[in-house]
Every structure is written in structure tokens, then in C-alpha cells.
Design a protein around this motif. Structure first.
Motif, PDB file in Angstrom:
ATOM      1  N   LYS A  26       6.635   8.606  -7.969  1.00 31.79           N
ATOM      2  CA  LYS A  26       7.007   8.616  -9.405  1.00 31.79           C
ATOM      3  C   LYS A  26       7.554   7.128  -9.629  1.00 31.79           C
ATOM      4  CE  LYS A  26       8.828  13.413 -10.015  1.00 31.79           C
ATOM      5  NZ  LYS A  26      10.077  14.014 -10.061  1.00 31.79           N
ATOM      6  N   ALA A  27       7.906   6.331  -8.661  1.00 40.44           N
ATOM      7  CA  ALA A  27       8.279   4.962  -8.988  1.00 40.44           C
ATOM      8  C   ALA A  27       6.992   4.121  -8.700  1.00 40.44           C
ATOM      9  CB  ALA A  27       9.459   4.606  -7.808  1.00 40.44           C
ATOM     10  N   GLY A  28       5.984   4.616  -8.606  1.00 39.23           N
ATOM     11  CA  GLY A  28       4.944   3.771  -8.561  1.00 39.23           C
ATOM     12  C   GLY A  28       4.905   2.924  -7.263  1.00 39.23           C
ATOM     13  N   ASP A  29       5.382   3.446  -6.332  1.00 38.12           N
ATOM     14  CA  ASP A  29       5.465   2.584  -5.008  1.00 38.12           C
ATOM     15  C   ASP A  29       4.658   3.255  -3.951  1.00 38.12           C
ATOM     16  OD1 ASP A  29       6.442   1.001  -2.880  1.00 38.12           O
ATOM     17  OD2 ASP A  29       8.418   1.705  -2.769  1.00 38.12           O
ATOM     18  N   PHE A  87       6.819   2.145   4.932  1.00 36.16           N
ATOM     19  CA  PHE A  87       7.434   3.273   5.274  1.00 36.16           C
ATOM     20  C   PHE A  87       6.806   3.557   6.813  1.00 36.16           C
ATOM     21  CE2 PHE A  87       8.780   7.277   6.047  1.00 36.16           C
ATOM     22  CZ  PHE A  87       9.935   7.679   5.482  1.00 36.16           C
ATOM     23  N   MET A  88       5.676   3.500   7.199  1.00 37.58           N
ATOM     24  CA  MET A  88       4.902   3.652   8.624  1.00 37.58           C
ATOM     25  C   MET A  88       5.421   2.719   9.358  1.00 37.58           C
ATOM     26  SD  MET A  88       0.967   4.014   9.740  1.00 37.58           S
ATOM     27  CE  MET A  88       0.313   5.321   8.367  1.00 37.58           C
ATOM     28  N   ARG A  89       5.415   1.509   9.216  1.00 36.63           N
ATOM     29  CA  ARG A  89       5.975   0.360   9.848  1.00 36.63           C
ATOM     30  C   ARG A  89       7.269   0.374  10.302  1.00 36.63           C
ATOM     31  NH1 ARG A  89       2.368  -3.056   6.383  1.00 36.63           N
ATOM     32  NH2 ARG A  89       4.540  -3.398   5.380  1.00 36.63           N
ATOM     33  N   GLU A  90       8.112   0.802   9.199  1.00 38.46           N
ATOM     34  CA  GLU A  90       9.567   0.920   9.634  1.00 38.46           C
ATOM     35  C   GLU A  90      10.012   2.115  10.319  1.00 38.46           C
ATOM     36  OE1 GLU A  90      11.666  -0.038   5.859  1.00 38.46           O
ATOM     37  OE2 GLU A  90      10.881  -1.960   5.766  1.00 38.46           O
ATOM     38  N   HIS A  91       9.280   3.135   9.992  1.00 35.61           N
ATOM     39  CA  HIS A  91       9.906   4.485  10.605  1.00 35.61           C
ATOM     40  C   HIS A  91       9.103   4.937  11.801  1.00 35.61           C
ATOM     41  CE1 HIS A  91      13.012   4.278   7.733  1.00 35.61           C
ATOM     42  NE2 HIS A  91      12.100   4.016   6.648  1.00 35.61           N
ATOM     43  N   GLY A  92       7.821   4.609  11.837  1.00 37.66           N
ATOM     44  CA  GLY A  92       6.937   5.318  12.609  1.00 37.66           C
ATOM     45  C   GLY A  92       7.114   5.144  14.008  1.00 37.66           C
ATOM     46  N   PRO A  93       7.789   4.038  14.427  1.00 39.43           N
ATOM     47  CA  PRO A  93       8.106   4.185  15.882  1.00 39.43           C
ATOM     48  C   PRO A  93       9.385   4.962  16.297  1.00 39.43           C
ATOM     49  CG  PRO A  93       7.947   1.831  15.226  1.00 39.43           C
ATOM     50  CD  PRO A  93       7.997   2.815  13.941  1.00 39.43           C
ATOM     51  N   TYR A  94      10.106   5.521  15.412  1.00 36.61           N
ATOM     52  CA  TYR A  94      11.235   6.298  15.639  1.00 36.61           C
ATOM     53  C   TYR A  94      11.077   7.525  15.253  1.00 36.61           C
ATOM     54  CZ  TYR A  94      12.413   1.378  15.448  1.00 36.61           C
ATOM     55  OH  TYR A  94      12.717   0.094  15.709  1.00 36.61           O
ATOM     56  N   ARG A 137       9.007  11.133  -0.657  1.00 31.89           N
ATOM     57  CA  ARG A 137       7.501  10.683  -0.751  1.00 31.89           C
ATOM     58  C   ARG A 137       7.333  10.813  -2.492  1.00 31.89           C
ATOM     59  NH1 ARG A 137       5.099  14.626   1.769  1.00 31.89           N
ATOM     60  NH2 ARG A 137       6.580  15.296   3.155  1.00 31.89           N
ATOM     61  N   THR A 138       7.837  11.928  -2.758  1.00 37.69           N
ATOM     62  CA  THR A 138       7.692  12.203  -4.222  1.00 37.69           C
ATOM     63  C   THR A 138       8.458  11.257  -5.216  1.00 37.69           C
ATOM     64  OG1 THR A 138       7.686  14.857  -3.881  1.00 37.69           O
ATOM     65  CG2 THR A 138       8.352  14.231  -6.084  1.00 37.69           C
ATOM     66  N   ALA A 139       9.550  10.738  -4.843  1.00 34.85           N
ATOM     67  CA  ALA A 139      10.197   9.760  -5.534  1.00 34.85           C
ATOM     68  C   ALA A 139       9.381   8.403  -5.462  1.00 34.85           C
ATOM     69  CB  ALA A 139      11.560   9.530  -4.863  1.00 34.85           C
ATOM     70  N   ALA A 140       8.950   8.266  -4.407  1.00 36.47           N
ATOM     71  CA  ALA A 140       8.056   6.948  -4.206  1.00 36.47           C
ATOM     72  C   ALA A 140       6.845   6.946  -5.192  1.00 36.47           C
ATOM     73  CB  ALA A 140       7.742   6.739  -2.774  1.00 36.47           C
ATOM     74  N   LEU A 191      -2.062   6.485  -7.169  1.00 36.08           N
ATOM     75  CA  LEU A 191      -1.806   5.496  -6.473  1.00 36.08           C
ATOM     76  C   LEU A 191      -2.386   5.585  -4.829  1.00 36.08           C
ATOM     77  CD1 LEU A 191       2.122   5.044  -6.813  1.00 36.08           C
ATOM     78  CD2 LEU A 191       0.191   3.717  -7.737  1.00 36.08           C
ATOM     79  N   HIS A 192      -2.603   6.702  -4.441  1.00 38.44           N
ATOM     80  CA  HIS A 192      -3.101   7.214  -3.364  1.00 38.44           C
ATOM     81  C   HIS A 192      -4.712   7.023  -3.607  1.00 38.44           C
ATOM     82  CE1 HIS A 192      -3.862  10.324   0.130  1.00 38.44           C
ATOM     83  NE2 HIS A 192      -4.305   9.184   0.346  1.00 38.44           N
ATOM     84  N   LYS A 193      -5.464   7.038  -4.384  1.00 38.49           N
ATOM     85  CA  LYS A 193      -6.698   6.789  -4.705  1.00 38.49           C
ATOM     86  C   LYS A 193      -7.068   5.376  -4.715  1.00 38.49           C
ATOM     87  CE  LYS A 193      -7.927  10.890  -7.537  1.00 38.49           C
ATOM     88  NZ  LYS A 193      -8.533  11.522  -8.519  1.00 38.49           N
ATOM     89  N   GLN A 194      -6.475   4.603  -5.474  1.00 41.71           N
ATOM     90  CA  GLN A 194      -6.437   3.391  -5.664  1.00 41.71           C
ATOM     91  C   GLN A 194      -6.154   2.606  -4.320  1.00 41.71           C
ATOM     92  OE1 GLN A 194      -3.600   2.463  -8.596  1.00 41.71           O
ATOM     93  NE2 GLN A 194      -4.888   2.639 -10.449  1.00 41.71           N
ATOM     94  N   ALA A 195      -5.151   2.787  -3.395  1.00 36.17           N
ATOM     95  CA  ALA A 195      -4.808   2.367  -2.047  1.00 36.17           C
ATOM     96  C   ALA A 195      -6.110   2.463  -1.042  1.00 36.17           C
ATOM     97  CB  ALA A 195      -3.623   3.129  -1.707  1.00 36.17           C
ATOM     98  N   LEU A 196      -6.824   3.296  -1.375  1.00 35.04           N
ATOM     99  CA  LEU A 196      -8.018   3.418  -0.247  1.00 35.04           C
ATOM    100  C   LEU A 196      -8.943   2.187  -0.262  1.00 35.04           C
ATOM    101  CD1 LEU A 196      -9.133   7.172  -0.918  1.00 35.04           C
ATOM    102  CD2 LEU A 196      -7.671   6.346   0.950  1.00 35.04           C
TER     103      LEU A 196
END
Length: 358
Positions: free
Chosen positions: A311-314, A283-290, A306-309, A252-257
Motif C-alpha cells: 500500500k505504501a508503494g515500497d 526485508f530479505m537481507r535484514e531478516h532472512g538470516p534470523y 507485506r500488505t502495508a508495504a 510493484l511485484h510485476k515491475q520489480a521482475l
């Protein structure tokens, strides 16, 4: 390149150590066999885990390679801020049906002393350091066993400190770099104020005499030519190698690039508590500022999420570390990529040479 770097690699191309699985023995071996200098990432691994990867790598190649270590981090994190962030992430834990991690599970030293002991007893050709500078005694000890040492820096002042401590070289990391910014002091007041790579290389070149390895957003041989012209002796690339088939990065990381859904990168503390550049996702948008300045506590707090995401393909819940040049990634075997970068470097040099004689 300097004579020592020439002994370590045929081409001035270094494969960055990418913690989290990407810089696996298969990738490092492929880079080394093709004439580059590959680095294993010992960060987040146990000392035994690091040693086992070194053994595996030695079974794959007889070429030189390096190992990267994380420096121990001072215990400056505010426990109250970490607890507030834990409450903020409760919805994520419920969504992914996984508990949040223990922020104090590592103690902050990443097994540093045990890893040093192994690398000094059974030396490897090169060792690099992130998140700080080792003591002169440590660097002298590596010199005594014939290990080439590199300290990652983000300012001329950090480069000067590394030279004074006895480092053989500095890896100069520009603000464009993917993954964690390797600042020696994690100061929230300086977030986002890093220096661009070309300017930083030039400044460091006028500050220190040791060889410079340039890192940050580099994806093409022409860019390598540019940093060499600015004063570097080699270039370090990370994101460029993430999509190689030998890379241990999640698919998923490879494809996202190169996925047009992810249009930009940003620096965030959301996943680890330390500034790191990655693809901007939910995740970055919602939690990064805090997210608090709390490394590695936040890293361990979010590890299960992160591991669960994944595995869920998210991909929207993963740490998609990437440099600013991520859209230029090429899905090639690592050896072919090294060869192509060398060809592009030669072409860029030839173009400059031809232009200078006209």
C-alpha cells in the motif's frame, strides 16, 4: 504428452498456481483458452473463497483447469523462536504503522479437509498438491470422480512416494523455481541444497513411471524443449505469467521482475518461515538470516507488514517471489504468451531435428 495431459491442454504448458492472488480466474481462463493448462491457487484462501473462484472461472471458460492445494503442516515450529522473530520485526511494524499478525491464526491446515470435500463433491479436471503427498485414500477418491492428480516433488524419493500413493503425475520442482520450495519435509539442514531442474527431471524419470511436469526457472520455449528432451511431458511456468495483464499480482511485484534494481534471487524464510525464492530486497537481507523454520506461523506474522508495504508503494518490504529467469519476463497477454512459447518450442524442436540430419 500422455493421453490424459493431451485431453487437458493442447500445448505442454502449465501455468503454475501462485498463491497470494496472482493465479486469479482471469489468468487461468486466458491460459486455458489459449491451449495451456491453468491452475487456481487455493492456498491461503478459505474453502468458500476457493469455491467462489472456481465458479467465477467456470463462467469465463469451458476449458479444463486445475486447483492447487496446500497439504496440512505438522506443528513442529518452536513458539519461542517465533516470539523472538516477532520482537525482531517490531521495528517493521512501527515503520509501516501496522500490527504484526497472529502466527497461530490458521491452525496450519489451510482448510484442507473442507477444500477436499468441495472438490470431491463438485469435481474439477485436475488437482495438484504442494508441501507434501496426500494419502492413497485421498488420491483414490479423486480418481473415482475423474480428477487428474499431480503431486509437487523436489527429490526422486518424493516422486517415488507420490507414485506409490497413487498420483497420476508429479510436478518436479527444481531449485531455480520462484516461490516456495515444495519439499515434503521442511528441514532447515537442507536449505539451499535443492537439485537443478534438468538433473532432477532426469533422475526422477529413471525413478518413476508416471508423467512428469517440469518446473523451475522456465521462461522460453527453448527451455521447455530442453525439459521435454530430459523426460518431462509438460513444463510448468509461474514467473513468466506474473507480468501478464491478466495476472492478479501487485503492480510493484510485476515491475520489480525486470527492474535493474533487483539483480538476483535467493531462497529465504524471512516472509513465511519456509524456504521460498524471491528477489533480494531490504526485508530479505535484514531478516532472512534470523527467520525461524516456522511455517505458516511466520507467514501470518508478516502478512500485515507485506500488505502495508504494498500500500505504501515500497517493494523493499514485499515478498517478491520470482524464479531465476525473472529478467526474461515478457509483458504479454497470457494467450499471446502461450502462443509465443508454442512457436519457440516448435522452432527449438525443428533446430534439433535439422541438426540431427546434417
Amino acid at each position: 504428452m500422455s493421453s490424459v495431459l493431451t485431453d487437458l491442454c493442447r500445448y505442454p504448458v502449465v501455468q503454475a498456481p501462485m498463491a497470494g492472488g496472482a493465479s486469479c480466474p482471469q489468468l487461468v481462463a486466458a491460459v486455458a483458452e489459449a491451449g495451456g493448462l491453468g491452475f487456481l491457487a487455493a492456498g491461503y484462501k478459505t474453502a468458500d473463497g476457493m469455491y467462489n473462484e472456481i465458479k467465477q472461472l467456470r463462467g469465463l471458460t469451458g476449458r479444463p483447469f486445475g486447483v492447487n492445494l496446500f497439504m496440512p503442516q505438522p506443528g513442529l515450529a518452536d513458539p519461542c523462536a517465533v516470539e523472538v522473530y516477532r520482537h525482531q520485526l517490531a521495528g517493521e511494524a512501527a515503520w509501516y504503522e501496522t500490527p504484526l499478525g497472529d502466527p497461530d491464526s490458521s491452525g496450519g491446515d489451510d482448510g484442507y479437509e473442507a477444500k477436499l470435500a468441495i472438490l470431491l463433491e463438485d469435481p474439477v479436471p485436475a488437482v495438484s498438491f504442494a508441501f507434501g503427498c496426500p494419502t492413497r485414500d485421498t488420491l483414490d477418491a479423486f480418481a473415482g470422480v475423474g480428477t487428474y492428480t499431480v503431486v509437487t516433488v523436489t527429490t526422486p524419493e518424493e516422486a517415488q512416494a507420490a507414485q506409490w500413493a497413487g498420483a497420476d503425475a508429479v510436478c518436479v520442482q527444481g531449485i531455480e523455481a520462484g516461490g516456495h520450495q515444495s519439499t515434503h519435509r521442511d528441514d532447515p539442514q537442507t536449505d539451499g541444497t535443492g537439485i537443478g531442474l534438468l538433473s532432477l527431471v532426469s533422475q526422477v524419470r529413471e525413478t518413476v513411471q508416471v508423467p512428469i511436469i517440469a518446473a523451475g526457472g522456465l521462461m522460453r520455449g527453448s527451455q521447455i524443449a530442453a525439459v521435454l528432451a530430459a523426460g518431462a511431458e509438460a513444463a510448468q511456468l509461474g514467473t513468466a505469467f506474473l507480468v501478464c495483464p491478466e495476472s492478479g499480482a501487485n503492480l510493484l511485484h510485476k515491475q520489480a521482475l525486470t527492474n535493474p534494481l533487483f539483480v538476483r534471487t535467493a531462497l529465504t524464510r524471512a516472509f513465511s518461515g519456509r524456504p521460498a525464492r524471491g528477489l533480494v530486497n531490504r526485508f530479505m537481507r535484514e531478516h532472512g538470516p534470523y527467520a525461524p523454520a516456522a511455517y505458516p506461523q511466520v507467514h501470518y506474522l508478516t502478512a500485515g507488514l507485506r500488505t502495508a508495504a504494498a500500500k505504501a508503494g515500497d517493494a523493499q518490504g514485499m515478498a517478491l517471489w520470482a524464479g531465476q529467469g525473472h529478467r526474461m519476463a515478457r509483458e504479454l497477454p497470457a494467450g499471446r504468451l502461450i502462443g509465443l512459447l508454442a512457436e519457440e518450442l516448435d522452432a527449438a524442436r525443428a533446430a534439433v531435428s535439422t541438426g540431427s540430419t546434417q
